[in-house]
Design an enzyme around this catalytic site. Structure first.
Site, mmCIF file in Angstrom:
data_model
loop_
_atom_site.group_PDB
_atom_site.id
_atom_site.type_symbol
_atom_site.label_atom_id
_atom_site.label_comp_id
_atom_site.label_asym_id
_atom_site.label_seq_id
_atom_site.Cartn_x
_atom_site.Cartn_y
_atom_site.Cartn_z
ATOM 1 N N ASN A 1 41.474 68.738 39.350
ATOM 2 C CA ASN A 1 41.810 70.069 38.836
ATOM 3 C C ASN A 1 40.606 70.973 39.071
ATOM 4 O O ASN A 1 39.765 71.154 38.186
ATOM 5 C CB ASN A 1 42.159 69.996 37.351
ATOM 6 C CG ASN A 1 42.736 71.297 36.820
ATOM 7 O OD1 ASN A 1 42.548 72.351 37.407
ATOM 8 N ND2 ASN A 1 43.445 71.223 35.696
ATOM 9 N N HIS B 1 42.503 68.875 24.941
ATOM 10 C CA HIS B 1 43.684 68.082 25.269
ATOM 11 C C HIS B 1 44.352 67.559 23.991
ATOM 12 O O HIS B 1 45.574 67.638 23.842
ATOM 13 C CB HIS B 1 43.301 66.906 26.176
ATOM 14 C CG HIS B 1 43.152 67.274 27.617
ATOM 15 N ND1 HIS B 1 42.024 67.875 28.126
ATOM 16 C CD2 HIS B 1 43.997 67.124 28.681
ATOM 17 C CE1 HIS B 1 42.169 68.073 29.421
ATOM 18 N NE2 HIS B 1 43.361 67.637 29.781
#
Length: 319
Positions: free
Chosen positions: A193, A232
């Site tokens: 990412n 997260h």
């Protein structure tokens, strides 16, 4: 204060409206995206004005125009620049193709849940299970887990990002690299990412390494993993409305150690760990999700808020 309020008010709205898990995830991801963008904007622009002295010979800084700020809010990047490379025209056929792929992947998520996850875990808490049931389902859950993992990468970092980049004529399309060829966990985290990795490096790692803990590479790296793991877990906790820090332990504990050691484990080992790790995530979170429906809550409010209800299910059935 603005960032704190931007966390509080959306979460209050999510809890008040009692939205579904998918809607919660979409809102929380958008909330996180805007928080990161505003931090990047202030962190990039503020030094221009803080270093300016009114009575010096240096010309006053030219602040970004509102149009530049507005473009940054929608551009598929988290690093602020006054100007970005732009393409000459918009290929609307390419935009439609990518948005169509986004829709198809969302339907694929629903198919995976209905075929591989719900039929296995929805009865948890209604009948006794042997300990081997958990081991078996962690192994079985590796299939939907790896499918979720790959599909999420494709949906967000390929189809979604490319669609917005094309509409905004944003020319820098390097949203990910060949993470599937990684031979170490450090290589994987640097390639899977690029958008978030660039933000973490520019605004967290560099500030830690250069300002907060000068030249302490290990602590700066661990801080990056800690912040990433907290965000997260924050998304999962508020989306599912329970706290079960499996991802926090995997990401911040095991993940940070493997990256700091930087051991070349080989590409096959990386993929095996992806399968097992995602199987653990899907199995434990699905178990807790259905335990919240089928099992009685803890008598203490805070215990029920912080302790997984799945831990108490089998004890209740035994009684």
């Amino acid at each position: 204060m603005y960032q704190v309020l931007f966390i509080i008010f959306p979460n209050r709205a999510i809890n008040r409206e009692n939205l579904g898990v998918a809607c919660n995830i979409a809102l929380l991801l958008e909330q996180l995206r805007l928080i990161m963008k505003h931090h990047a904007f202030v962190r990039s622009v503020a030094p221009r004005f803080l270093s300016y002295k009114p009575h010096s010979d240096i010309s006053p800084p030219s602040g970004p125009r509102f149009s530049q700020y507005l473009y940054f809010l929608f551009a598929p990047t988290l690093i602020y620049r006054d100007e970005y490379p732009r393409t000459k025209k918009i290929r609307w056929k390419f935009v439609i193709q990518n948005f169509a792929q986004v829709g198809l992947v969302i339907f694929y998520f629903a198919f995976i849940l209905e075929q591989f996850v719900a039929p296995v875990f929805y009865t948890f808490g209604t009948q006794p299970f042997e300990p081997m049931w958990f081991v078996k389902n962690i192994i079985d859950a590796s299939i939907p887990g790896i499918l979720f993992f790959i599909s999420t990468n494709y949906l967000l970092l390929h189809a979604w990002m490319n669609a917005w980049a094309e509409m905004l004529r944003f020319a820098d399309r390097l949203f990910y690299k060949d993470w599937w060829n990684s031979t170490s966990y450090r290589m994987y985290h640097r390639t899977w990412n690029v958008v978030v990795q660039d933000w973490l490096y520019a605004y967290i790692y560099k500030d830690m390494y250069e300002i907060v803990v000068p030249r302490n590479k290990s602590l700066a790296t661990f801080t990056v993993f800690l912040i990433s793991a907290i965000w997260h877990e924050y998304i999962i906790a508020f989306a599912f409305r329970f706290f079960y820090p499996v991802l926090l332990v995997q990401f911040c504990g095991v993940g940070s150690i493997l990256v700091l050691c930087n051991v070349l484990v080989g590409n096959i080992s990386i993929w095996v760990s992806f399968c097992i790790g995602n199987g653990i995530l899907v199995s434990l979170y699905a178990t807790e999700y259905y335990a919240r429906y089928n099992c009685s809550p803890y008598s203490d409010y805070y215990a029920d808020l912080l302790l997984p209800r799945s831990w108490n299910c089998q004890r209740q059935l035994a009684v």
